[in-house]
Design a protein around this motif. Structure first.
Motif, PDB file in Angstrom:
ATOM      1  N   ASN A  99       0.826  -1.188   0.000  1.00  0.00           N
ATOM      2  CA  ASN A  99       0.000   0.000   0.000  1.00  0.00           C
ATOM      3  C   ASN A  99       0.873   1.255   0.000  1.00  0.00           C
ATOM      4  O   ASN A  99       1.574   1.522   0.962  1.00  0.00           O
ATOM      5  N   GLN A 100       0.834   2.007  -1.102  1.00  0.00           N
ATOM      6  CA  GLN A 100       1.610   3.242  -1.182  1.00  0.00           C
ATOM      7  C   GLN A 100       0.864   4.348  -0.455  1.00  0.00           C
ATOM      8  O   GLN A 100      -0.318   4.559  -0.678  1.00  0.00           O
ATOM      9  N   LYS A 101       1.560   5.060   0.403  1.00  0.00           N
ATOM     10  CA  LYS A 101       0.961   6.155   1.158  1.00  0.00           C
ATOM     11  C   LYS A 101       1.434   7.474   0.569  1.00  0.00           C
ATOM     12  O   LYS A 101       2.521   7.558   0.023  1.00  0.00           O
ATOM     13  N   PRO A 102       0.622   8.525   0.707  1.00  0.00           N
ATOM     14  CA  PRO A 102       1.025   9.837   0.181  1.00  0.00           C
ATOM     15  C   PRO A 102       2.311  10.329   0.841  1.00  0.00           C
ATOM     16  O   PRO A 102       2.604  10.001   1.984  1.00  0.00           O
ATOM     17  N   LEU A 103       3.032  11.138   0.113  1.00  0.00           N
ATOM     18  CA  LEU A 103       4.271  11.713   0.630  1.00  0.00           C
ATOM     19  C   LEU A 103       3.966  12.977   1.421  1.00  0.00           C
ATOM     20  O   LEU A 103       3.056  13.727   1.087  1.00  0.00           O
ATOM     21  N   THR A 104       4.771  13.217   2.452  1.00  0.00           N
ATOM     22  CA  THR A 104       4.620  14.430   3.251  1.00  0.00           C
ATOM     23  C   THR A 104       5.261  15.599   2.509  1.00  0.00           C
ATOM     24  O   THR A 104       6.090  15.399   1.604  1.00  0.00           O
ATOM     25  N   PRO A 105       4.940  16.827   2.892  1.00  0.00           N
ATOM     26  CA  PRO A 105       5.586  17.981   2.253  1.00  0.00           C
ATOM     27  C   PRO A 105       7.112  17.952   2.378  1.00  0.00           C
ATOM     28  O   PRO A 105       7.816  18.275   1.413  1.00  0.00           O
ATOM     29  N   ILE A 106       7.631  17.548   3.528  1.00  0.00           N
ATOM     30  CA  ILE A 106       9.097  17.511   3.680  1.00  0.00           C
ATOM     31  C   ILE A 106       9.704  16.435   2.787  1.00  0.00           C
ATOM     32  O   ILE A 106      10.779  16.625   2.224  1.00  0.00           O
ATOM     33  N   MET A 107       9.013  15.328   2.621  1.00  0.00           N
ATOM     34  CA  MET A 107       9.510  14.276   1.733  1.00  0.00           C
ATOM     35  C   MET A 107       9.534  14.770   0.287  1.00  0.00           C
ATOM     36  O   MET A 107      10.490  14.506  -0.455  1.00  0.00           O
ATOM     37  N   LEU A 108       8.495  15.493  -0.123  1.00  0.00           N
ATOM     38  CA  LEU A 108       8.462  16.068  -1.478  1.00  0.00           C
ATOM     39  C   LEU A 108       9.585  17.084  -1.659  1.00  0.00           C
ATOM     40  O   LEU A 108      10.220  17.132  -2.716  1.00  0.00           O
ATOM     41  N   PHE A 109       9.846  17.878  -0.623  1.00  0.00           N
ATOM     42  CA  PHE A 109      10.946  18.844  -0.683  1.00  0.00           C
ATOM     43  C   PHE A 109      12.281  18.132  -0.865  1.00  0.00           C
ATOM     44  O   PHE A 109      13.096  18.529  -1.701  1.00  0.00           O
ATOM     45  N   TYR A 110      12.513  17.062  -0.092  1.00  0.00           N
ATOM     46  CA  TYR A 110      13.757  16.298  -0.233  1.00  0.00           C
ATOM     47  C   TYR A 110      13.885  15.713  -1.639  1.00  0.00           C
ATOM     48  O   TYR A 110      14.963  15.729  -2.240  1.00  0.00           O
ATOM     49  N   LEU A 111      12.792  15.184  -2.175  1.00  0.00           N
ATOM     50  CA  LEU A 111      12.839  14.631  -3.532  1.00  0.00           C
ATOM     51  C   LEU A 111      13.124  15.714  -4.567  1.00  0.00           C
ATOM     52  O   LEU A 111      13.892  15.497  -5.508  1.00  0.00           O
ATOM     53  N   PHE A 112      12.514  16.873  -4.408  1.00  0.00           N
ATOM     54  CA  PHE A 112      12.774  17.989  -5.317  1.00  0.00           C
ATOM     55  C   PHE A 112      14.250  18.387  -5.275  1.00  0.00           C
ATOM     56  O   PHE A 112      14.887  18.575  -6.316  1.00  0.00           O
TER      57      PHE A 112
END
Length: 121
Positions: free
Chosen positions: A2-15
């Protein structure tokens, strides 16, 4: 799984990780295509020590990267993350600007998983 949504900080790290992959390698490719010397570690160090400004940037990178890599390895083992050695290798093959935020992304995911927290805030 089950894939869960990413948090804003996780999206920032990926960016940041994506930017750390694309931007340094844009300049590496420019050097490979148009530079007058082959792209080697020795050439990188020579160019990085050519002027006081490049010496500042190079030594800042080397001094700053060393303790962060040590922390990444220790933290990865502490959290029982997989393939920790890969972050060290990719730092020197791709870019520290790529691997550090990528590690932070996977660390955040591991911390949330270990705590039993959802990945969305």
């Amino acid at each position: 799984m089950n894939q869960k949504p990413l948090t804003p900080i996780m999206l920032f790290y990926l960016f940041c990780s994506l930017a750390g992959l694309v931007i340094p390698w844009y300049y590496n490719i420019q050097h490979i295509r148009y530079g007058d010397t082959p792209f080697t570690v020795a050439a990188w160090l020579r160019a990085g020590m050519a002027t006081p400004l490049t010496r500042s940037i190079t030594t800042d990178f080397l001094i700053g990267t060393t303790p962060v890599l040590i922390w990444m390895v220790r933290e990865g083992y502490r959290l029982k993350m997989k393939h920790i050695w890969l972050y060290v290798l990719l730092t020197f093959l791709i870019a520290f600007a790529f691997t550090c935020p990528l590690f932070l992304f996977f660390r955040e995911r591991k911390l949330r998983t270990n705590a039993g927290l959802p990945t969305s805030e």
